[in-house]
Design an enzyme around this catalytic site. Sequence first.
Site, mmCIF file in Angstrom:
data_model
loop_
_atom_site.group_PDB
_atom_site.id
_atom_site.type_symbol
_atom_site.label_atom_id
_atom_site.label_comp_id
_atom_site.label_asym_id
_atom_site.label_seq_id
_atom_site.Cartn_x
_atom_site.Cartn_y
_atom_site.Cartn_z
ATOM 1 N N THR A 95 0.854 -1.180 0.000
ATOM 2 C CA THR A 95 0.000 0.000 0.000
ATOM 3 C C THR A 95 0.896 1.238 0.000
ATOM 4 O O THR A 95 2.126 1.125 -0.024
ATOM 5 C CB THR A 95 -0.912 0.028 1.242
ATOM 6 O OG1 THR A 95 -0.124 0.329 2.402
ATOM 7 C CG2 THR A 95 -1.603 -1.317 1.444
ATOM 8 N N CYS A 96 0.283 2.412 0.080
ATOM 9 C CA CYS A 96 1.095 3.628 0.105
ATOM 10 C C CYS A 96 1.914 3.724 1.393
ATOM 11 O O CYS A 96 2.929 4.423 1.445
ATOM 12 C CB CYS A 96 0.207 4.862 -0.047
ATOM 13 S SG CYS A 96 -1.070 4.997 1.217
ATOM 14 N N SER A 137 -1.819 1.638 11.666
ATOM 15 C CA SER A 137 -1.995 2.718 10.701
ATOM 16 C C SER A 137 -1.598 4.065 11.293
ATOM 17 O O SER A 137 -1.551 4.233 12.519
ATOM 18 C CB SER A 137 -3.453 2.778 10.247
ATOM 19 O OG SER A 137 -3.846 1.561 9.646
ATOM 20 N N GLY A 193 -4.783 23.047 -0.924
ATOM 21 C CA GLY A 193 -3.514 22.596 -0.366
ATOM 22 C C GLY A 193 -3.685 21.293 0.388
ATOM 23 O O GLY A 193 -4.673 20.562 0.171
ATOM 24 N N MET A 208 -4.477 20.560 3.583
ATOM 25 C CA MET A 208 -5.685 20.449 4.392
ATOM 26 C C MET A 208 -6.935 20.408 3.518
ATOM 27 O O MET A 208 -7.864 19.643 3.781
ATOM 28 C CB MET A 208 -5.760 21.614 5.374
ATOM 29 C CG MET A 208 -4.673 21.608 6.434
ATOM 30 S SD MET A 208 -4.809 20.195 7.556
ATOM 31 C CE MET A 208 -6.191 20.704 8.565
ATOM 32 N N GLY A 209 -6.960 21.252 2.474
ATOM 33 C CA GLY A 209 -8.103 21.253 1.576
ATOM 34 C C GLY A 209 -8.291 19.913 0.893
ATOM 35 O O GLY A 209 -9.419 19.407 0.763
#
Length: 537
Positions: free
Chosen positions: A135-136, A195, A279, A281-282
Amino acid sequence: MAVSAGFAGPRLGNLMPRDSPACSPSMSFAPARSLKRMGRERRNGGGGVRCEVTTAKEDPKLMELSSVSALEQLKASALDRYTKERSSIVVIGLSVHTTPVEMREKLAIPEAEWPRAIEELCRLNHIEEAAVLSTCNRTEIYAVALSQHRGVKEVTEWMSKTSGIPVSVLCQHRFLLYNNDAAQHLFEVSSGLDSLVLGEGQILAQVKQVVKVGQGVVGFGRSISGLFKHAISVGKRVRTETNIASGAVSISSAAVELALMKIPESSHATARMLVIGAGKMGKLVIKHLVAKGCTKMVVVNRSEERVAAIGEELRGVEITYKPLTEMLSCAAEADVIFTSTASEAPLFLKEHVQNLPPVGQEVGGLRLFIDISVPRNVSPCAVDARGAKVYNVDDLTEVVAANKEDRLHKAMEAQTIIAEETKQFEAWRDSLETVPTIKKLRAYAERIRIAELEKCLSKLGDDLPKKTKRAVDDLSRSIVNKLLHGPMQHLRCDGDDGRTLSETLENMHALNRIFSLDTDVQLMEQKIKAKIEQSQK
């Protein structure tokens, strides 16, 4: 998110193989190397390890062995080690807790390549079964190895070859776990305890995908398949019994949860969402909205490139880009507005908020501003603006802190479940030890039955009717099956009852001795022979 050491990252105990690389020369199928350098590990008085190397000149037995086949050489040098303990489950992993992203990118194995990777891993000399979890945040290879040390060495070299990262560098970042520790780690992973966000649910779906992709792949065998299927059950049980995934644990996820709490549930799918700023957070806000079922939104940003990249990443979501100059007109058409820009001056003043048209009662009658920027994008004066409700980052931090504390408490409950499930998996795996004995015992009885049947039929003559031959054959089968019924029943165990399992294993060893089945040795010889034949193709 920082999580206490008990719950985040792999456990660091038992990380080194039993046979230290410094003292165990690599096995080779070449006669000169495998016979002239055979290391024997001994513990000295100081507790350290020293190696003694015996050469062929010093030992006449080794001179004699030098003329035997490659299979016999391998058996002579390794069979004793292998038959003292069964095959081991090992995990060789590099995760977000141990490895920088630039390395994880090189190690990543696309899902479409998992079957090929499993087949390549199982062609290694000491690997019987394998699975890939990539996974990432992690690349972890799970394997059933004939030898812990040699299996780990071969897999690490394979990872180096496929990624281009030197073995020495991989060894600095990898973690190694064996048997119960490996199982416990996977159970923690599937439960979301390993995680970055404690309790997140995406990893369970990724573990399920390992099983789905592995079906029908040669090398995704009984032990590894059983391990991953058990991990799926553990992940589901932890989430059901502890509800560890509930409650936002980041500012962005808390912002989305708060917005959905403040508008009627019936309007969750239809509320008009506006995100100002694309950005970090967005982007997280957008992802959390999508995770909650929002498939349509408007994003205002200075440049279109970032918004387009997010749209490429989130397929199936309708993201409309608008420039910053159209911010107020977009706000007039939105029910919920998230702001997350780096602007040092407020984007919304009180008069801006008051001049926006009212929103419908179907979304609660109040326009929501959820400002997660520091400095704030919505002026403090706008808090009193009519027709709107404004929340800032301070309104969210207490909720996040409480949720983190709650999840840590639930993680402790989850560890109790995982410990219980690890014992059950160990018992199930122990119960598999009787399978070769069952097969050997039945084959042993069948050889005797056929030999005695042939003697009997030869005495009765060639002109014996087929019906009579069939009746005699059925009689011999019936007698053997009835005689074997008792022993077979005492060799079968589902692994749930520890007492029954112990008795079953005692029965297995007793039958091996009584009938001279030599199950472990013969089975290991077959495995080694198959590996050599495979390597010579």
